[in-house]
Scaffold this active site. Structure first.
Site, mmCIF file in Angstrom:
data_model
loop_
_atom_site.group_PDB
_atom_site.id
_atom_site.type_symbol
_atom_site.label_atom_id
_atom_site.label_comp_id
_atom_site.label_asym_id
_atom_site.label_seq_id
_atom_site.Cartn_x
_atom_site.Cartn_y
_atom_site.Cartn_z
ATOM 1 N N CYS A 207 0.962 -1.294 0.040
ATOM 2 C CA CYS A 207 -0.096 0.096 -0.167
ATOM 3 C C CYS A 207 0.883 1.234 -0.080
ATOM 4 C CB CYS A 207 -0.941 0.119 1.232
ATOM 5 S SG CYS A 207 -0.336 -0.790 2.587
ATOM 6 N N ILE B 110 -2.412 -8.283 -2.764
ATOM 7 C CA ILE B 110 -3.039 -7.962 -1.605
ATOM 8 C C ILE B 110 -1.985 -7.352 -0.585
ATOM 9 C CG2 ILE B 110 -3.764 -9.366 0.519
ATOM 10 C CD1 ILE B 110 -3.844 -11.927 -1.592
ATOM 11 N N CYS B 111 -2.531 -6.277 -0.225
ATOM 12 C CA CYS B 111 -1.689 -5.718 1.014
ATOM 13 C C CYS B 111 -2.006 -6.286 2.525
ATOM 14 C CB CYS B 111 -2.112 -4.084 0.784
ATOM 15 S SG CYS B 111 -0.905 -3.180 1.844
ATOM 16 N N LEU B 112 -1.041 -7.067 2.781
ATOM 17 C CA LEU B 112 -1.227 -7.774 4.041
ATOM 18 C C LEU B 112 0.247 -7.630 4.537
ATOM 19 C CD1 LEU B 112 -2.998 -9.253 6.103
ATOM 20 C CD2 LEU B 112 -2.531 -11.376 4.938
#
Lengths: 435, 183
Positions: A207, B110-112
């Site tokens: 992100c 996926i941002c995990l």
């Protein structure tokens, strides 16, 4: 041409007694003969460290050297991989390195192997007295560690048989830092015992890359990890393709401009994507020298060996520290398989019950799962259904025979337990005694 | 320490016999996966599939069916790709179902945190699956990978929920992208 007195320094070490000699050392001119005639050493890697290692080994009296490397020579290697010249670019590193060392040091035989380490059968590696590593990846080191550890045999008490040990010397460098270590599988910690030593690669949260890039590396990783899939989906990114690298560089540059971030260059792009840290020639030289010396000591016992890990930091002056790392008693690679006697006609289900009933092993087991190499014989949980049929098969048909090592997994165990299955001798003798 | 000089003959003899009874070669990563798999605890609604059979653990698919929350009723597929250097390296996980989610982009990234910067070898496949389940119970608009989705979740949680539910059950266009039904 054999230079007169070429080996006088080596002879000083091998033909005189001293206070620092290794256990059991006896001065003997035959030691040099052994080193030059019979001893076989394998150098894994012919890159920055490999070139130094090959030169050092040849000049230290090793007469039969094999070198294995899957790479070809790149122009960017030439500043430090001194066995190579401009005209060699594109040729296999192993072959050119072997040829150059033989041309410079009379009497040395260097045999090149231009292939991947995984391509060689295990028998290939068993022929060498010592294996010396000049590698740049954790993965390749772990593979070689697995190879070296697979040779060691343990007695019933779990002690390694010294004659089955394949000594390995590992060197590694990263910029101004380096290490040398000696691995005697079964005796001293193997690579997997101390895997925690290796710091994880720095990774940025996706992100951050997507929303709040703050550095040139963030922009490059965004282009590499996210934009590539979005704009060239289905195409495998190849870090060795110039076109691919240039594409990532250009995308990163656009993104960096958008956010007002300086510092995206083609070279930096390569560095980030391939995780390159500039190689320093002197670090390679220092580490290779330490490794070669250890190999010489292992073979001749002319001095006590390193115990067992030496680090070198050259960023501020010269700093080294030697530490004795400890074995992990539950290591999956080098711990002894617990001997356990079974009959080949017992079913897997009966073997599992016998393991659970064993006064020693049983205490650590509740609901064991059993694997043999890559084959999952009986697994609890998600693979129970797929492996259930094996429960009624005999252990004799499921594993390779007497001495097969199975892995036992159980929630109660911290790490897999290695169990070495012993089949009793074919016919019990008259007294019905089983050994 | 050993003195090879004196044992070299013995070594030669034993090397010939030593390689008889060994299991199929496998990587340390696979060994660790065997342990992970034997201890895998799947929550209700979560299933696993090994497309290459029970002995090829490096590649598998996980299907999540959230039992509550914004994504209830949906069926979400993930592909897991484990490298032989596992658990040093984190599993590579992609979301194969197109989903409107602040922490998953349209390519399935996926941002995990535990899949990247916070991965540690003590974590396991179980931890990653828990992490994914959590992401569907509590999407996090603070760390967006799909920033339109994050903005909608922050500004109008009810609209976000009804958009997600519409996409799951009937398929829907959201922010100009079509999300096919996945139930």
């Amino acid at each position: 041409m054999e230079l007169a007195g070429r080996w006088c320094d080596l002879d000083m070490l091998l033909t005189r007694q001293g206070n620092l000699v290794g256990p059991g050392f006896e001065p003997d001119p035959a030691l040099r003969e052994f080193l030059q005639e019979d001893c076989r050493i394998l150098c894994v890697g012919a890159g920055g460290l490999g070139c130094e290692l090959l030169k050092d080994l040849a000049l230290s009296g090793f007469g039969n050297i094999d070198v294995i490397d899957m790479d070809t020579i790149d122009v960017s290697n030439l500043n430090r991989q001194f066995l190579f010249r401009m005209k060699d670019v594109g040729k296999p590193k192993a072959e050119v390195a072997a040829e150059r060392v033989m041309a410079r040091v009379a009497g040395v035989k260097v045999t090149p192997h231009f292939c991947r380490i995984e391509e060689k059968p295990i028998e290939f590696y068993s022929e060498f007295h010592v294996i010396i590593l000049g590698l740049d990846s954790l993965e390749a080191r772990r593979y070689m560690n697995q190879v070296a550890c697979s040779f060691v045999e343990f007695d019933a008490a779990g002690s390694p048989d010294p004659s089955t040990i394949k000594p390995m010397v590992d060197g590694g460098t990263e910029g101004f830092k380096g290490h040398a270590r000696v691995i005697l599988p079964g005796f001293t910690p193997c690579f997997d015992c101390t895997l925690w030593l290796f710091p994880p690669q720095t990774k940025f949260p996706l992100c951050t890359l997507a929303e709040t890039p703050r550095s040139a590396a963030h922009c490059i990783e965004y282009a590499h990890l996210i934009q590539w899939d979005r704009e060239r989906s289905g195409e495998e990114f190849d870090a060795d393709s110039d076109e691919h690298m240039k594409w990532v560089y250009e995308k990163a540059l656009v993104r960096a401009k958008e956010y007002g971030i300086p510092g995206v260059t083609f070279q930096h792009t390569q560095g980030v994507v391939k995780n390159i840290i500039p190689a320093i020639a002197s670090t390679n030289a220092i580490v290779a020298a330490a490794c070669t010396l250890e190999a010489l000591k292992i073979i001749t016992m002319c001095s006590t060996g390193m115990n067992n890990y030496m680090m070198y930091v050259g960023t501020d002056g010269v700093y080294t520290h030697t530490a004795a790392y400890e074995k992990d008693p539950a290591c999956q690679m080098c711990s002894p398989g617990v001997p356990f006697e079974v009959r080949p006609d017992m079913t897997l289900s009966q073997v599992i019950e016998a393991l659970k009933a064993d006064p020693q092993l049983g205490r650590q087991l509740n609901e064991p799962s059993i694997s043999y190499g890559a084959t999952n014989l009986y697994m609890r949980g998600v693979l129970e259904q797929a492996t259930r049929d094996n429960l009624e098969k005999t252990i004799g048909e499921l594993v390779g025979g007497d001495g097969s090592v199975i892995q036992v997994n159980d929630r109660k165990l911290l790490a897999p337990l290695r169990v070495k299955l012993r089949f009793p001798a074919e016919s019990a003798d008259a007294n019905g005694m089983v050994h | 320490m050993i003195k090879l000089f004196s044992v070299k003959e013995k070594q030669k003899k034993e090397a010939a016999s030593a390689n008889g009874a060994k299991g199929v070669k496998q990587s340390a990563g696979e060994l660790r996966l065997q342990k992970d798999m034997s201890e895998l605890n799947l929550s209700k609604g979560t299933t696993i599939n090994f497309p290459e059979g029970k002995d090829k653990l490096l590649i598998f698919d996980i299907t999540l069916r959230p039992q509550e929350g914004i994504y209830k009723g949906g069926v979400f597929n993930f592909s897991f790709n484990i490298s032989t250097s596992y658990p040093h390296d984190a599993p590579k996980v992609k979301c194969k179902t197109k989903v409107y989610h602040p922490n998953i982009d349209l390519e399935g990234n996926i941002c995990l945190n535990i899949l990247r910067e916070d991965w540690k070898p003590v974590l396991s496949i179980n931890s990653v699956i828990y992490g994914l389940e959590y992401l569907f119970l509590d999407p996090n608009p603070e760390d967006p990978l799909n920033k339109e989705a994050a903005a909608m979740l922050s500004n109008n949680a009810r609209q976000f929920e009804s958009s997600v539910q519409a996409s799951i059950h009937r398929g829907a266009y959201i922010d100009g992208n079509y999300f096919p039904p996945c139930k």
